[in-house]
Scaffold this motif. Structure first.
Motif, PDB file in Angstrom:
ATOM      1  N   ILE A  27       0.908  -1.264  -0.169  1.00  0.00           N
ATOM      2  CA  ILE A  27       0.263   0.044   0.405  1.00  0.00           C
ATOM      3  C   ILE A  27       1.165   1.277  -0.047  1.00  0.00           C
ATOM      4  CG2 ILE A  27      -2.031   0.910   1.138  1.00  0.00           C
ATOM      5  CD1 ILE A  27      -3.284  -1.312   2.302  1.00  0.00           C
ATOM      6  N   VAL A  28       1.727   1.371   0.661  1.00  0.00           N
ATOM      7  CA  VAL A  28       2.888   2.365   0.985  1.00  0.00           C
ATOM      8  C   VAL A  28       3.746   2.321  -0.940  1.00  0.00           C
ATOM      9  CG1 VAL A  28       4.873   3.484   1.957  1.00  0.00           C
ATOM     10  CG2 VAL A  28       3.384   2.517   3.123  1.00  0.00           C
ATOM     11  N   VAL A  29       3.606   1.426  -1.287  1.00  0.00           N
ATOM     12  CA  VAL A  29       5.071   1.938  -2.727  1.00  0.00           C
ATOM     13  C   VAL A  29       3.534   2.310  -3.302  1.00  0.00           C
ATOM     14  CG1 VAL A  29       5.942   0.750  -4.452  1.00  0.00           C
ATOM     15  CG2 VAL A  29       6.755   0.304  -2.403  1.00  0.00           C
ATOM     16  N   GLY A  30       2.013   1.786  -3.350  1.00  0.00           N
ATOM     17  CA  GLY A  30       0.891   2.504  -4.506  1.00  0.00           C
ATOM     18  C   GLY A  30       1.037   3.611  -4.213  1.00  0.00           C
TER      19      GLY A  30
ATOM     20  N   ALA B 104       3.704   6.061  -5.475  1.00  0.00           N
ATOM     21  CA  ALA B 104       3.567   6.231  -6.554  1.00  0.00           C
ATOM     22  C   ALA B 104       2.317   6.705  -7.177  1.00  0.00           C
ATOM     23  CB  ALA B 104       3.434   4.783  -7.648  1.00  0.00           C
ATOM     24  N   ILE B 105       1.126   6.711  -6.878  1.00  0.00           N
ATOM     25  CA  ILE B 105       0.377   8.473  -6.711  1.00  0.00           C
ATOM     26  C   ILE B 105       0.601   9.260  -6.784  1.00  0.00           C
ATOM     27  CG2 ILE B 105      -1.838   8.630  -6.546  1.00  0.00           C
ATOM     28  CD1 ILE B 105      -2.608   5.705  -5.207  1.00  0.00           C
ATOM     29  N   VAL B 106       1.204   9.935  -5.759  1.00  0.00           N
ATOM     30  CA  VAL B 106       1.538  10.897  -4.905  1.00  0.00           C
ATOM     31  C   VAL B 106       2.816  11.213  -5.945  1.00  0.00           C
ATOM     32  CG1 VAL B 106       2.970  12.355  -2.809  1.00  0.00           C
ATOM     33  CG2 VAL B 106       0.534  10.405  -2.798  1.00  0.00           C
ATOM     34  N   LYS B 107       3.975  10.618  -6.197  1.00  0.00           N
ATOM     35  CA  LYS B 107       4.450  11.157  -7.344  1.00  0.00           C
ATOM     36  C   LYS B 107       4.582  11.219  -8.851  1.00  0.00           C
ATOM     37  CE  LYS B 107       9.370  11.075  -8.226  1.00  0.00           C
ATOM     38  NZ  LYS B 107      10.812  10.240  -7.915  1.00  0.00           N
ATOM     39  N   MET B 108       3.359  10.813  -9.441  1.00  0.00           N
ATOM     40  CA  MET B 108       3.078  11.060 -10.378  1.00  0.00           C
ATOM     41  C   MET B 108       1.848  12.237 -10.437  1.00  0.00           C
ATOM     42  SD  MET B 108       3.104   9.682 -13.195  1.00  0.00           S
ATOM     43  CE  MET B 108       2.358   9.744 -15.196  1.00  0.00           C
ATOM     44  N   PRO B 109       2.193  12.899 -11.505  1.00  0.00           N
ATOM     45  CA  PRO B 109       1.814  14.077 -11.952  1.00  0.00           C
ATOM     46  C   PRO B 109       0.242  13.882 -12.290  1.00  0.00           C
ATOM     47  CG  PRO B 109       3.418  14.507 -12.654  1.00  0.00           C
ATOM     48  CD  PRO B 109       3.604  12.970 -12.230  1.00  0.00           C
ATOM     49  N   GLY B 110      -1.031  14.281 -11.503  1.00  0.00           N
ATOM     50  CA  GLY B 110      -2.282  13.756 -12.073  1.00  0.00           C
ATOM     51  C   GLY B 110      -2.671  12.082 -11.150  1.00  0.00           C
ATOM     52  N   GLY B 111      -1.757  12.090 -10.319  1.00  0.00           N
ATOM     53  CA  GLY B 111      -2.023  11.387  -9.332  1.00  0.00           C
ATOM     54  C   GLY B 111      -2.245   9.350 -10.405  1.00  0.00           C
ATOM     55  N   ILE B 112      -3.562   9.260  -9.901  1.00  0.00           N
ATOM     56  CA  ILE B 112      -4.461   8.087 -10.767  1.00  0.00           C
ATOM     57  C   ILE B 112      -4.601   7.681 -12.355  1.00  0.00           C
ATOM     58  CG2 ILE B 112      -5.636   5.446 -10.580  1.00  0.00           C
ATOM     59  CD1 ILE B 112      -5.776   6.018  -7.747  1.00  0.00           C
ATOM     60  N   GLY B 113      -4.867   9.163 -12.154  1.00  0.00           N
ATOM     61  CA  GLY B 113      -5.695   9.346 -13.687  1.00  0.00           C
ATOM     62  C   GLY B 113      -4.718   9.636 -14.510  1.00  0.00           C
TER      63      GLY B 113
ATOM     64  N   ALA C 107       1.396   0.272  -9.286  1.00  0.00           N
ATOM     65  CA  ALA C 107       2.637   0.633  -9.080  1.00  0.00           C
ATOM     66  C   ALA C 107       2.709  -0.073 -10.188  1.00  0.00           C
ATOM     67  CB  ALA C 107       3.253  -0.101  -7.895  1.00  0.00           C
ATOM     68  N   ALA C 108       2.621  -1.237 -10.695  1.00  0.00           N
ATOM     69  CA  ALA C 108       3.042  -1.993 -12.078  1.00  0.00           C
ATOM     70  C   ALA C 108       2.797  -1.122 -13.283  1.00  0.00           C
ATOM     71  CB  ALA C 108       2.404  -2.969 -11.865  1.00  0.00           C
ATOM     72  N   TYR C 109       1.923   0.063 -13.656  1.00  0.00           N
ATOM     73  CA  TYR C 109       1.577   0.769 -14.419  1.00  0.00           C
ATOM     74  C   TYR C 109       2.014   2.778 -14.184  1.00  0.00           C
ATOM     75  CZ  TYR C 109      -1.791  -2.625 -16.656  1.00  0.00           C
ATOM     76  OH  TYR C 109      -2.494  -3.234 -17.186  1.00  0.00           O
TER      77      TYR C 109
ATOM     78  N   ILE D 264      10.233   1.100  -7.460  1.00  0.00           N
ATOM     79  CA  ILE D 264       9.229   2.326  -7.191  1.00  0.00           C
ATOM     80  C   ILE D 264       9.145   2.731  -6.358  1.00  0.00           C
ATOM     81  CG2 ILE D 264       7.145   3.462  -6.748  1.00  0.00           C
ATOM     82  CD1 ILE D 264       6.147   1.318  -8.923  1.00  0.00           C
ATOM     83  N   ALA D 265      10.042   2.005  -4.841  1.00  0.00           N
ATOM     84  CA  ALA D 265      10.244   1.699  -3.719  1.00  0.00           C
ATOM     85  C   ALA D 265      11.940   2.480  -3.381  1.00  0.00           C
ATOM     86  CB  ALA D 265      10.528   0.445  -2.912  1.00  0.00           C
ATOM     87  N   VAL D 266      12.513   2.215  -4.059  1.00  0.00           N
ATOM     88  CA  VAL D 266      13.700   2.594  -3.363  1.00  0.00           C
ATOM     89  C   VAL D 266      14.037   3.978  -4.560  1.00  0.00           C
ATOM     90  CG1 VAL D 266      16.511   2.610  -5.475  1.00  0.00           C
ATOM     91  CG2 VAL D 266      15.375   0.428  -4.495  1.00  0.00           C
TER      92      VAL D 266
END
Length: 495
Positions: free
Chosen positions: A194-197, A200-209, A287-289, A308-310
């Motif tokens: 959950i933390v890694v996922g 990934a959401i936080v780091k990506m501009p636009g989040g999940i979308g 995380a995969a996508y 992603i974790a690293v």
């Protein structure tokens, strides 16, 4: 810091394993293998999911989605959810038959139902052969984990640590140790994913979308299921989901976990609750996508979640992920090795030497457990394999006992000749199709070879059972089982 956290997690697991010894009877086969059927809902839940969700969940699932796209995401989520529906009806029936037979393994249940020592041996041999790649899967996962995270532990050192800990768990308290350590392991596994996922959401501009929009723009093929023949098309995916849904609880370690329960009601209740554990799967997919979108050229697809974790998490959290991942692998190793030890000691040696004392049989379990763990480590070092493929091979063979179990519940005419011939026919035909005919790519319509093998198994079982005589004891045991549908809560053990 990462190494310190990693070491602390493993030390804590050892302490839990030692404390779990309270109440254990070291010389009693039933206590070592199934804790005497004494686990309540809490421990049954954790030991059941503990052996289901291995290091392949953390590494292999996002790695397979990264490499193959939506096909593997759909497969992994669907077959497990559907398997829980099957388990709601089937698991209490398995437990009741286990009570009748005083079983500690799948070999005991099938051998008792069909009144056949030879069938015990056949089931045990098949289980041991196909559990070998299952344990290899855990070592292979650890190789990926420590190769990428680089926390100061070499793969060889990790293998030694894992092998020793897995053996100590079993030697100290039998199945009780993996059950209690599973509580710690599952918390770490779910939280890490959950933390890694979320990272990934936080780091990506636009989040999940933003993640899925970028994948759609740059790698649209990763969001669709192919229609081309092979192991990524619709037919293969659907047949694999159905096949593995049916065979899910035929894994000897899953079967054994069911026998630890106090009651059939506990198992039914857990089948309702277990899908809640899959809260981590959306985060695995995300995380995969994210890795597909932002890290498209990974040398090894199984590095996707770790990369992603690293890239996003503090050093101490890397230690948590390393510890949780290692613990996940160690627990499945311990359960698999214990299961092999029990199958060999009771269902093979116990048949060859009927006068084998229970104390000696229990000691033999520990010896076989150690040998199996060492052999698994050696195989993993010299014969590495892709995690998804290893899982597929194991499922293909182990699921062939499904026909024997399901007909044991519903068909009085089924007998040892039909069931034995069916299992052998299913396993042999699966091996020919998977290894000699190119797997799904060589099958009509691209359907999973295991599905065809199970159909062959069913046909052989029915035809041979109809053509032969079912002995009186086998029919009587079927009637005993039918009685348990009425007297569900009574502990019936045939004397």
């Amino acid at each position: 810091m990462a190494f310190a956290i990693f070491a602390l997690i493993l030390i804590a697991s050892l302490v839990i394993a030692i404390l779990s010894k309270r109440g254990a009877v070291s010389s009693d086969m039933g206590d070592v293998m199934t804790a005497g059927g004494s686990f309540g809902a809490f421990l049954v839940f954790f030991i059941s999911v503990g052996e289901i969700y291995s290091i392949g969940t953390m590494i292999g699932t996002p790695g397979s989605i990264y490499a193959n796209g939506a096909t593997y995401g759909l497969w992994f989520i669907c077959y497990i959810l559907l398997a829980y529906c099957v388990g709601y009806f089937m698991n209490p029936a398995i437990w009741r038959m286990g009570q009748l037979s005083g079983a500690t393994s799948i070999g005991d249940v099938i051998g008792w139902r069909y009144n056949s020592k030879a069938l015990q041996v056949i089931v045990a041999i098949v289980a041991i052969i196909f559990l070998t790649p299952w344990i290899q899967n855990q070592f292979s996962g650890m190789a990926i984990l420590f190769e990428y995270l680089n926390i100061g532990v070499s793969f060889i050192a990790a293998v030694v640590i894992a092998t020793v800990l897995a053996f100590v768990y079993i030697a100290v308290a039998g199945i009780r140790a993996p059950a209690w350590v599973s509580v710690m392991k599952d918390i770490l596994l779910v939280c890490s994913i959950i933390v890694v996922g979320i990272a990934a959401i936080v780091k990506m501009p636009g989040g999940i979308g933003g993640i899925f929009h970028k994948v759609a723009d740059t790698h649209p093929e990763q969001l669709i299921i192919s229609t081309k023949p092979g192991e990524t098309n619709v037919e293969f995916t659907m047949s694999t989901i159905l096949f593995q849904m049916l065979g899910f609880y035929m894994l000897p370690i899953s079967f054994q976990a069911l026998l630890t329960s106090k009651s059939d009601h506990t198992l039914r209740k857990n089948s309702i609750l277990m899908p809640l554990y899959m809260i981590m799967f959306p985060f695995l997919v995300i995380a995969a996508y994210y890795a597909v979108a932002q890290i498209p050229n990974l040398e090894n697809s199984d590095w996707s979640l770790l990369a992603i974790a690293v890239d996003t998490l503090p050093n101490w959290m890397i230690g948590v992920i390393a510890g949780g991942g290692a613990l996940t692998a160690i627990l499945v190793m311990a359960m698999s090795a214990l299961c092999v030890g029990g199958l060999f000691s009771k269902n093979i040696m116990g048949v060859i030497k009927p006068d084998l004392e229970e104390k000696k049989m229990t000691s033999l379990v520990r010896v076989v457990t150690a040998v199996f763990l060492i052999a698994g480590a050696i195989v993993a070092l010299y014969f590495p394999a892709l995690m998804a493929n290893v899982t597929t091979i194991a499922y293909g063979g182990l699921s062939q006992t499904f026909i024997a179990v399901i007909l044991g519940f519903f068909w009085k005419k089924a007998n040892k000749y039909g069931v034995g011939a069916g299992i052998i026919g299913g396993v042999v035909s699966y091996a020919i199709m998977q290894l000699g005919m190119g797997g799904a790519a060589g099958m009509p319509f691209g359907i999973n070879p295991g599905f065809y093998a199970m159909a062959i198994n069913l046909i052989i079982t029915v035809v041979v059972s109809v053509a032969t005589t079912t002995d009186e004891i086998t029919q009587k045991r079927f009637e005993y089982y039918q009685m348990t549908k009425v007297v569900k809560r009574t502990r019936l053990v045939e004397k």
